[in-house]
Design a protein around this motif. Structure first.
Motif, PDB file in Angstrom:
ATOM      1  N   MET A  90      -1.622  -9.396  -3.178  1.00 47.02           N
ATOM      2  CA  MET A  90      -0.680  -8.408  -3.642  1.00 47.02           C
ATOM      3  C   MET A  90       0.613  -9.108  -4.043  1.00 47.02           C
ATOM      4  O   MET A  90       0.979 -10.120  -3.454  1.00 47.02           O
ATOM      5  CB  MET A  90      -0.428  -7.389  -2.540  1.00 47.02           C
ATOM      6  CG  MET A  90       0.505  -6.276  -2.939  1.00 47.02           C
ATOM      7  SD  MET A  90       0.422  -4.906  -1.792  1.00 47.02           S
ATOM      8  CE  MET A  90       0.111  -3.623  -2.944  1.00 47.02           C
ATOM      9  N   LYS A  91       1.268  -8.562  -5.066  1.00 44.31           N
ATOM     10  CA  LYS A  91       2.514  -9.143  -5.581  1.00 44.31           C
ATOM     11  C   LYS A  91       3.594  -8.074  -5.673  1.00 44.31           C
ATOM     12  O   LYS A  91       3.316  -6.882  -5.822  1.00 44.31           O
ATOM     13  CB  LYS A  91       2.309  -9.722  -6.986  1.00 44.31           C
ATOM     14  CG  LYS A  91       1.255 -10.785  -7.090  1.00 44.31           C
ATOM     15  CD  LYS A  91       1.703 -12.078  -6.473  1.00 44.31           C
ATOM     16  CE  LYS A  91       0.669 -13.161  -6.767  1.00 44.31           C
ATOM     17  NZ  LYS A  91       0.599 -14.147  -5.759  1.00 44.31           N
ATOM     18  N   LEU A  92       4.839  -8.524  -5.605  1.00 41.92           N
ATOM     19  CA  LEU A  92       5.992  -7.682  -5.884  1.00 41.92           C
ATOM     20  C   LEU A  92       6.648  -8.239  -7.134  1.00 41.92           C
ATOM     21  O   LEU A  92       7.065  -9.401  -7.157  1.00 41.92           O
ATOM     22  CB  LEU A  92       6.988  -7.677  -4.723  1.00 41.92           C
ATOM     23  CG  LEU A  92       8.290  -6.916  -4.975  1.00 41.92           C
ATOM     24  CD1 LEU A  92       8.006  -5.425  -5.178  1.00 41.92           C
ATOM     25  CD2 LEU A  92       9.265  -7.119  -3.826  1.00 41.92           C
ATOM     26  N   GLY A 150       5.146  -2.909  -7.084  1.00 41.46           N
ATOM     27  CA  GLY A 150       4.122  -3.506  -6.244  1.00 41.46           C
ATOM     28  C   GLY A 150       2.775  -3.350  -6.921  1.00 41.46           C
ATOM     29  O   GLY A 150       2.449  -2.274  -7.421  1.00 41.46           O
ATOM     30  N   CYS A 151       1.985  -4.425  -6.966  1.00 37.88           N
ATOM     31  CA  CYS A 151       0.674  -4.319  -7.604  1.00 37.88           C
ATOM     32  C   CYS A 151      -0.279  -5.375  -7.048  1.00 37.88           C
ATOM     33  O   CYS A 151       0.138  -6.340  -6.418  1.00 37.88           O
ATOM     34  CB  CYS A 151       0.784  -4.432  -9.120  1.00 37.88           C
ATOM     35  SG  CYS A 151       1.314  -6.023  -9.741  1.00 37.88           S
ATOM     36  N   ASN A 152      -1.556  -5.151  -7.311  1.00 37.56           N
ATOM     37  CA  ASN A 152      -2.574  -6.124  -6.929  1.00 37.56           C
ATOM     38  C   ASN A 152      -2.479  -7.348  -7.825  1.00 37.56           C
ATOM     39  O   ASN A 152      -2.009  -7.269  -8.965  1.00 37.56           O
ATOM     40  CB  ASN A 152      -3.963  -5.497  -7.035  1.00 37.56           C
ATOM     41  CG  ASN A 152      -4.150  -4.387  -6.024  1.00 37.56           C
ATOM     42  OD1 ASN A 152      -3.749  -4.515  -4.872  1.00 37.56           O
ATOM     43  ND2 ASN A 152      -4.744  -3.291  -6.450  1.00 37.56           N
ATOM     44  N   PRO A 207       4.939 -13.208  -3.801  1.00 41.33           N
ATOM     45  CA  PRO A 207       3.736 -12.867  -3.037  1.00 41.33           C
ATOM     46  C   PRO A 207       4.111 -11.930  -1.887  1.00 41.33           C
ATOM     47  O   PRO A 207       5.171 -12.061  -1.281  1.00 41.33           O
ATOM     48  CB  PRO A 207       3.251 -14.215  -2.512  1.00 41.33           C
ATOM     49  CG  PRO A 207       4.482 -15.066  -2.459  1.00 41.33           C
ATOM     50  CD  PRO A 207       5.373 -14.579  -3.570  1.00 41.33           C
ATOM     51  N   ILE A 208       3.244 -10.987  -1.598  1.00 39.71           N
ATOM     52  CA  ILE A 208       3.453 -10.041  -0.499  1.00 39.71           C
ATOM     53  C   ILE A 208       2.502 -10.412   0.630  1.00 39.71           C
ATOM     54  O   ILE A 208       1.290 -10.457   0.453  1.00 39.71           O
ATOM     55  CB  ILE A 208       3.205  -8.589  -0.962  1.00 39.71           C
ATOM     56  CG1 ILE A 208       4.155  -8.226  -2.092  1.00 39.71           C
ATOM     57  CG2 ILE A 208       3.343  -7.622   0.198  1.00 39.71           C
ATOM     58  CD1 ILE A 208       5.626  -8.360  -1.754  1.00 39.71           C
ATOM     59  N   GLU A 209       3.076 -10.688   1.767  1.00 40.79           N
ATOM     60  CA  GLU A 209       2.282 -11.067   2.928  1.00 40.79           C
ATOM     61  C   GLU A 209       1.570  -9.867   3.533  1.00 40.79           C
ATOM     62  O   GLU A 209       0.418  -9.935   3.930  1.00 40.79           O
ATOM     63  CB  GLU A 209       3.185 -11.734   3.965  1.00 40.79           C
ATOM     64  CG  GLU A 209       2.458 -12.633   4.917  1.00 40.79           C
ATOM     65  CD  GLU A 209       3.437 -13.459   5.718  1.00 40.79           C
ATOM     66  OE1 GLU A 209       3.467 -13.253   6.935  1.00 40.79           O
ATOM     67  OE2 GLU A 209       4.146 -14.283   5.119  1.00 40.79           O
TER      68      GLU A 209
END
Length: 109
Positions: free
Chosen positions: A1-3, A47-49, A102-104
């Motif tokens: 996932m990304k921000l 926010g997205c995959n 990157p989203i943890e």
């Protein structure tokens, strides 16, 4: 996932938010102020995959245009006024500045 954090001109914000919404991207819109021109900007958090990042970037690129704008320069405070030219100058504005983080982990309550 990304921000995806993108900073755009206010003039482009409604068009971009609508275009992202049509493609089911969820956005959070923040009012911000630019440091160079001291004008209103909009910062969007998206926010997205991972696999949707390229599509989001394409939408951002298609909806945030560069344009030229006349800007009256700010007089130098405490600086040398001899080199100050008090006539408007043409600068390029618009477009988008994009950060991808990157989203943890992600939680929605």
């Amino acid at each position: 996932m990304k921000l995806i954090i993108t900073v755009i001109q206010d003039k482009d914000s409604n068009r971009l938010v609508n275009a992202l919404g049509e493609q089911n991207f969820k956005t959070t819109k923040l009012a911000t102020t630019g440091g160079f021109l001291k004008e209103g900007n909009t910062t969007l958090m998206i926010g997205c995959n991972d696999e949707d990042v390229d599509h989001a970037l394409e939408i951002i690129k298609d909806n945030c245009s560069h344009r030229e704008q006349m800007v009256a320069p700010i007089s130098p405070m405490g600086g040398n006024a001899d080199s100050y030219i008090p006539k408007p100058v043409k600068v390029e504005v618009g477009g988008a500045t994009v950060f991808i983080l990157p989203i943890e982990s992600f939680y929605q309550f």
